[in-house]
Design a protein around this motif. Structure first.
Motif, mmCIF file in Angstrom:
data_model
loop_
_atom_site.group_PDB
_atom_site.id
_atom_site.type_symbol
_atom_site.label_atom_id
_atom_site.label_comp_id
_atom_site.label_asym_id
_atom_site.label_seq_id
_atom_site.Cartn_x
_atom_site.Cartn_y
_atom_site.Cartn_z
ATOM 1 N N ARG A 246 -0.602 2.614 10.654
ATOM 2 C CA ARG A 246 -1.139 2.117 9.375
ATOM 3 C C ARG A 246 -1.026 0.599 9.285
ATOM 4 O O ARG A 246 -1.946 -0.078 8.799
ATOM 5 N N GLN B 81 3.487 6.719 13.147
ATOM 6 C CA GLN B 81 2.396 6.830 12.177
ATOM 7 C C GLN B 81 2.355 5.606 11.256
ATOM 8 O O GLN B 81 1.270 5.086 10.938
ATOM 9 N N LEU B 82 3.530 5.153 10.840
ATOM 10 C CA LEU B 82 3.575 3.986 9.959
ATOM 11 C C LEU B 82 3.103 2.727 10.675
ATOM 12 O O LEU B 82 2.390 1.904 10.091
ATOM 13 N N TRP C 12 6.479 7.611 0.829
ATOM 14 C CA TRP C 12 6.482 8.470 2.016
ATOM 15 C C TRP C 12 7.917 8.592 2.496
ATOM 16 O O TRP C 12 8.618 7.587 2.631
ATOM 17 N N ASP D 147 0.819 -1.216 0.000
ATOM 18 C CA ASP D 147 0.000 0.000 0.000
ATOM 19 C C ASP D 147 0.851 1.264 0.000
ATOM 20 O O ASP D 147 0.406 2.321 -0.479
ATOM 21 N N GLN E 140 -2.664 -2.158 6.648
ATOM 22 C CA GLN E 140 -1.920 -1.805 5.443
ATOM 23 C C GLN E 140 -0.589 -2.559 5.397
ATOM 24 O O GLN E 140 -0.058 -3.000 6.417
ATOM 25 N N ASN F 45 -3.584 -1.126 11.194
ATOM 26 C CA ASN F 45 -4.897 -1.001 10.550
ATOM 27 C C ASN F 45 -5.012 -1.851 9.293
ATOM 28 O O ASN F 45 -5.989 -1.736 8.548
#
Length: 279
Positions: free
Chosen positions: A73, A69-70, A56, A32, A78, A76
């Motif tokens: 993701r 932050q990664l 990114w 992703d 990804q 979640n």
């Protein structure tokens, strides 16, 4: 078909774009998101292989903040690939904090094999490869560089460094001052690229060779230093026989200590001899 949610460590070419694996290309295509050291640099690779996965930036200055932050993701669902500008991520490149956060959060980390400048250079250097120490970049400041080399002076393993073109001459001079002109060096530059070269000389001769032509210090450089080899002939033959007999029954460290007491020779010299000849 998308990749399963995980952090994929994806090595990329160190020069020749054909050195990327089919698995790496498929991973970069299916994840992703691609976290990369420099989005502009990675864009050239992705464009060459017509990969449109979003990127990114993840570099030394923002890694600790972006890592959280990664990981969010990833948790979640990804999938994310981590790449550096060239070679295997985390080898003198960013990525440690991200991988560490993933491990702590229970996120799966999958490492792909692939290009690494240090291993590529070492395999063609003609120096011993059964034991080696990768030291990354030496300190930029003179005193710190000398102190680091001093700590490695008696290291028996082949030493592998990355070095910048502007500091190569200074580093070779520092090696000579600490390890002597006879210590063998190998300078590997521009590996897998058009002007690839691998040159091996004693340190004193290497310094003169580099000074003859500025081009010899340009490009991406891997500097390798032969490990310290204690002079076995300087140790009494009787001591070496005792060491061999004791080593057959005892750990090398203990055998060296007992031999040193018996014959009145230096324990460290015996230990280093044993590493080179009895292990």
């Amino acid at each position: 078909m998308s990749q399963a949610a995980a952090l994929y460590i994806v090595p990329t070419p160190i020069g020749n774009l054909n050195d990327i694996s089919q698995r790496a290309l498929e991973t970069l295509q299916r994840v992703d998101l691609i976290a990369c050291e420099d989005t502009r640099h990675t864009a050239k690779l992705l464009s060459h292989y017509q990969i449109s996965t979003p990127t990114w930036a993840l570099h030394d200055h923002n890694e600790q903040h972006k890592a959280e932050q990664l990981v969010g993701r990833l948790l979640n669902g990804q999938s994310i690939a981590l790449v550096s500008d060239a070679g295997t991520p985390l080898i003198s490149d960013p990525g440690y904090h991200l991988v560490n956060h993933c491990r702590e959060a229970g996120v799966q980390v999958i490492a792909l094999p692939g290009p690494c400048a240090a291993i590529t250079a070492l395999s063609a250097a003609g120096l011993p490869t059964d034991r080696f120490a990768f030291e990354g970049f030496l300190p930029a400041k003179d005193k710190a560089r000398l102190d680091k080399l001093e700590s490695l002076r008696d290291e028996g393993r082949t030493l592998v460094f990355y070095e910048s073109p502007r500091r190569l001459l200074d580093t070779v001079e520092a090696i000579i001052s600490v390890m002597g002109e006879a210590r063998r060096l190998v300078v590997a530059r521009e590996l897998t690229k058009t002007f690839e070269s691998i040159h091996s000389l004693p340190a004193g001769e290497m310094l003169a060779w580099l000074r003859q032509d500025d081009n010899r210090s340009r490009g991406e450089i891997v500097l390798m230093v032969a490990g310290h080899r204690p002079d076995g002939d300087a140790l009494p033959a009787e001591a070496l026989r005792t060491l061999a007999l004791l080593r057959a029954e005892l750990p090398l460290k203990k055998a060296a200590a007992l031999t040193a007491e018996i014959h009145g020779v230096k324990k460290n010299a015996l230990y280093k001899y044993g590493l080179d000849h009895l292990e």
